[in-house]
Scaffold this active site. Sequence first.
Site, PDB file in Angstrom:
ATOM      1  N   CYS B  51      63.549   6.818 -20.943  1.00 19.17           N
ATOM      2  CA  CYS B  51      63.030   7.610 -20.068  1.00 19.17           C
ATOM      3  C   CYS B  51      63.274   9.163 -20.662  1.00 19.17           C
ATOM      4  O   CYS B  51      62.777  10.277 -19.993  1.00 19.17           O
ATOM      5  CB  CYS B  51      63.878   7.605 -18.909  1.00 19.17           C
ATOM      6  SG  CYS B  51      65.572   7.610 -18.964  1.00 19.17           S
ATOM      7  N   HIS B  99      68.306  12.270 -37.890  1.00 19.78           N
ATOM      8  CA  HIS B  99      67.869  12.144 -36.728  1.00 19.78           C
ATOM      9  C   HIS B  99      68.289  10.971 -35.829  1.00 19.78           C
ATOM     10  O   HIS B  99      68.872  10.814 -34.762  1.00 19.78           O
ATOM     11  CB  HIS B  99      66.586  12.532 -36.288  1.00 19.78           C
ATOM     12  CG  HIS B  99      66.001  12.506 -35.024  1.00 19.78           C
ATOM     13  ND1 HIS B  99      66.183  13.710 -34.262  1.00 19.78           N
ATOM     14  CD2 HIS B  99      65.363  11.580 -34.118  1.00 19.78           C
ATOM     15  CE1 HIS B  99      65.679  13.524 -32.855  1.00 19.78           C
ATOM     16  NE2 HIS B  99      65.241  12.220 -32.930  1.00 19.78           N
TER      17      HIS B  99
END
Lengths: 274, 436
Positions: B51, B99
């Site tokens: 989400c 990342h």
Amino acid sequence: MTFEHITAIGLVFLYSLGALGLFFGTLSKRRAVNAAADILTLAAFLLNTLAAIYFFAVQSLDALSASAAPQLLAWAIVFISLCARLLLRLRILTLTATTLALVLCVLSLRSSPTALVLPDNLSALFLTLHISALFASGGLLALAFGAGLLFVHMDRKLKRKAPATVFSQDLPSLSSFDTVNRYAVLAGFPLYTLGLTAGFLWGPLFSQAIENPKVLLSLFIWALYALLFYQRMALGYRGRKTAVMAIAIFTISALSFGIDYSLSHHSALLRAWP
Amino acid sequence: MKQEIWLLGLSYKTAPVEIRERFALEGPLADATGCVSPDEEIQECMILSTCNRVEILAVSSKDDPSPFLLRRWAAAREESMDALAPHVYIHKGHMAVRHIFSVASSLDSMVLGEPQILGQLKEAYRKALERNTVKVILNRLLHKSFSVAKRVRSSTNIAANAVSVSYAAVELAKRIFGDMSGVSALLIGAGEMAELAAVHLVNAGLRSLYVTNRTAGRASRLASACSAEIVPFEDLSGSLARVDIVISSTGAQRPLITVEDMRPLLRKRRNRPMFFIDIAVPRDIDPRVNTLDNIYLYDIDDLREVVAENQAQRLQEATRARTLVDEETAVFCRWLASLDLQPTIVDIIRRSERIAQKETERTLKRLPSLPEEQREAIAAMAAAIVKKINHEPITFLKRQGGDQDAGIQAVSLARRLFNLDRGEAPDDSCSGGEGK
């Protein structure tokens, strides 16, 4: 240099490393530091055990020297804390136990290794019972003290809504410390009573009771201990008050132990004995 | 051509929820579009869609595969690339590795240190394995990211304390009672936050939960929502004697529980500790209750303060965690660079020559009377043996190098066989079934 002194040096070294390791391991949460601290503490306890076995092989409890007594008490404290750790998974109490053991071993290092030679008529079962019951109750009282200190620390933090620090966030719950305190008092008070009774039945203590401050202090400690026992068992007290009381009783007991050492109380009693 | 790791994505930092919804790539959609299928442009590929973020992790030998990936991504959602591109960040090589390690360690999450992202990453990896879209490089990258996340969690306090009010209440309860299996709680009134705290307590293993409310209907609704037992509101003091935790959030204008009510109750409870969570405004519980022994009272401001302090602590820990991530990124990138054929062949030859030289010196030391001519012959023989032994593996590596995937696999295997990375290479063993 006597055997007690050599073992005391080894014990001071190992217990100090163990206590430092446990402290920094708790703060840093480094697994390696904690593992090393555990190994050092176990090594110290093993040496302490070997020294105790040697002591019982060559002497007996009624010939306890001023340097052997603190080592035996240190053994009882660490043994009980290790049992508590195994049964209740309270690792932090090993830190307070090793610190107390360290203090006792330093005391042992500075004390006379000369064994107290008792006349045959005084060397009796009651003396052995007196010493062993008091050492066991001392170990339990030290456990109650450690649990009490940590309870008061956590209680204060919760009451003041202070943020959890690196030290406090991994501590067991308040209830665990209260439970340890309860068990320690439950087992410690009868042992203390037994030790004291055996001491009085032994003879010299009984005859000199009134004029000796150590004996009076012991009776005062017993009264406080009895009150704590009653509050715990009959009134169902728990929490901060009982923790503070356990800390107070331990502190007074430690003072009493110190007085016993500085005044060579038991020797004085024996000298006075006809 | 050298293969490079690429990462394209959008997250709550770069895109509002409407954009994240429009470009989410989940489950059947990702399958149907073939967005994750490795083809000529892309050799390995994986999608992480939650989400808060949508990210495509890819391995490509092209100079810049990002336009191609963006086109496929937009097409998969039947959207225009112009709507997607402004929100997308693109990382390559070292930055992409860093990342993904940060994401796995929850350093890039909205709630710093939250544990769900690691589970989501493992699930994404599992799906990629099922689709057979990950090979040597992403396999190692993902396994390494799981171990980095574990290291960050165990070496720092990034996830140590609760950062939501309801969780903070549960953590405080655990600090007081420890094991929750013998603890019971009472929910007074209805309120979203109180209900949430009650649900968290039940999940933490609470023995029993009671609810009480002035309106019987609301109490009944709450009781069924939280699997709780209803107690009459009129019997509040009787209930207080039974429970250990009280969560209160009524609309009462005066305190429902006062210090005078609690004193006799404590005796009745034989001083068992109590934890009050007062979420109501105005407060339901007299603040002086906190002065009584064995009673701990936290109101909504106290809980918010706890949460704020925990968040600040997590931010501090994040700095330490980023240092760990940087260290691990450097190790991984060294391994990645070593996957080129030429450096591996050079490493194999150098290592073998070093061994031969050492062993020759050791042998010659034991034969001091040997003439110089014979010493040179022994050294030459050792060098020749090494050369001959190396010939076959090197030829095999060169042959495999013609096919990119097979070449990388062969190089990776050779580096492990010859221990060229001295244990520094990331482990790609698939133990424990993570993501499998």
